[in-house]
Design an enzyme around this catalytic site. Structure first.
Site, PDB file in Angstrom:
ATOM      1  N   TYR A 101       0.908  -1.314   0.004  1.00  0.00           N
ATOM      2  CA  TYR A 101       0.166  -0.109  -0.014  1.00  0.00           C
ATOM      3  C   TYR A 101       0.705   1.211   0.090  1.00  0.00           C
ATOM      4  O   TYR A 101       1.807   1.319   0.764  1.00  0.00           O
ATOM      5  CB  TYR A 101      -0.767  -0.074   1.276  1.00  0.00           C
ATOM      6  N   GLU A 189      -3.398   7.401  -4.187  1.00  0.00           N
ATOM      7  CA  GLU A 189      -3.214   6.207  -3.539  1.00  0.00           C
ATOM      8  C   GLU A 189      -2.937   5.107  -4.718  1.00  0.00           C
ATOM      9  O   GLU A 189      -3.655   5.086  -5.607  1.00  0.00           O
ATOM     10  CB  GLU A 189      -4.600   6.041  -2.745  1.00  0.00           C
TER      11      GLU A 189
END
Ligand code: GDP
Ligand code: MN
Length: 379
Positions: A101, A189
């Site tokens: 992530y 993101e």
């Protein structure tokens, strides 16, 4: 404003972040065509502005272009969390070794951008954040200095990234920071950022939110807005430069000035009613804008009464009255309207409205009381 995955990934790619080959399709035939070009093995991905598409069945692997077509048919017929799927992204399928992530957002408490990373990326990141927050590494970015190389290297070490990937990870993080800064994003993101079996770093998913207040200087981004997901009333309001937010109450409000609009909403509540919306028509609104505002208010089926509270400064009350009359002529409202006009040309405004069967009020308290009363069916 949120961007779709395919839009975010295109931008990432322009900044040098590696993404899988692929294109967006609006129908199954197109999806098949793209899958053929990519060699058959693809992933078909619903383009809707919600998280958790994978878990909802909106991300599917296809082994052939035939299967890609079938899956596109299936996915294009889906609704995910209430949103219809209108497009699918067809990307080359990759073999994944590890999912990471990586994201940047604003940290309000420290008033700085924060870079977040985790070795446990993928569809369960929310769970990781809730159960084992220590597995999410956070690094504050000094907005003047930008993301420093040593910071990215620290992150690489903290998430146990194998050393051969450090160099590309550092440059990828730097690119993501540039995307964040240069597009006035509030969130960028990549989840997952993957290490592929053939040892490449690749952004498999992409998410971007742009600060609405900065869109005036990003006309190219503003054009990417997906109108499908926005309430028609809000699109209409934006077209006329009105600040409109729909709420759950039954008294539609048309006010000039954000402060007065909030005070009006408060006082409606004080007298036992509840506002159907926040609406600031802004300073100097002409008849056009007023008419649009009233149309928008009346398009809300919950509205049982309308309260128009105008303090005429730059805004002229006669202009407001003309706008109201124009809108009434068009929409023929069936709900009672309470009007309070004070300030520039108020006399003229009231005279114009005299024949329009409106309930008038002198003070804000009186206006609020009357509108609560009529909204609740009183005389
Ligand atoms: P999200 O569920 O909306 O976050 O959608 P993602 O694009 O992140 O996809 C969800 C998951 O699907 C990823 O975490 C991967 O595990 C898997 N996935 C996506 N693309 C591929 C691919 O090309 N190959 C493989 N094997 N899995 C993929
Ligand atoms: Mn994802």
């Amino acid at each position: 404003m949120n961007l779709h995955e395919y839009q975010a990934k295109q931008i990432f790619s322009q900044y040098g972040i590696p993404i899988p080959r692929g294109r967006v399709a609006a129908n199954p035939a197109e999806a098949k065509q793209i899958a053929e070009e990519l060699g058959g093995k693809v992933v078909v991905k619903s383009q809707v502005l919600v998280g958790g598409r994978g878990k909802a069945g909106g991300i599917r692997l296809a082994k052939s272009s035939q299967e890609a077509e079938e899956l596109a048919t299936l996915i294009l017929g889906m609704e995910i969390k209430g949103l219809p799927v209108r497009k699918v992204l067809v990307d080359e399928a990759v073999s994944i070794e590890k999912e990471i992530y990586l994201g940047i957002t604003n940290d309000r408490s420290s008033r700085k951008p924060v870079l977040m990373a985790s070795a446990e990326g993928g569809v369960d990141i929310e769970e990781v954040a809730a159960r084992t927050p220590e597995k999410i590494i956070k690094i504050l970015i000094d907005p003047l200095l930008g993301l420093r190389e040593y910071q990215s290297r620290d992150v690489a070490v903290s998430i146990d990234l194998p050393k051969p990937f450090w160099r590309s990870f550092i440059s990828l993080a730097e690119s993501l920071w540039r995307v964040y800064r240069e597009t006035d994003a509030t969130l960028v993101e990549i989840n997952p950022l993957v290490i592929t079996k053939d040892q490449r770093l690749l952004a498999l998913d992409g998410k971007m939110s742009i600060d609405d207040n900065a869109l005036f200087r990003h006309t190219d981004l503003a054009e990417k807005r997906d109108l499908d997901i926005e309430a028609p009333a809000e699109i209409e309001a934006r077209k006329y430069g009105l600040s409109y937010i729909k709420l759950d109450g039954e008294i539609g409000c048309m006010v000039n000035g954000a402060g007065l609009a909030m005070a009006t909403m408060d006082i409606i509540k004080l007298y036992g009613g509840s506002p159907a919306n926040f609406l600031d028509i802004g300073g100097g609104a002409g008849a056009d804008k007023v008419a649009a505002a009233l149309r928008i208010i009346l398009s809300d089926a919950n509205v049982k009464a309308v309260l128009i509270n105008i303090f005429g400064g730059i805004t002229r009350c006669d202009e407001v009255a003309r706008g109201i009359l124009a809108a009434i002529g068009e929409v023929k409202p069936s709900v009672p309207m309470v009007v309070r006009l004070v300030g520039t040309n108020a006399e003229e405004g009231r005279r114009l409205l005299a024949d329009a069967q409106m309930i008038t009020a002198e003070t804000l308290v009186e206006a609020a009381q009357k509108s609560v009363q009529v909204a609740q069916g009183g005389a």
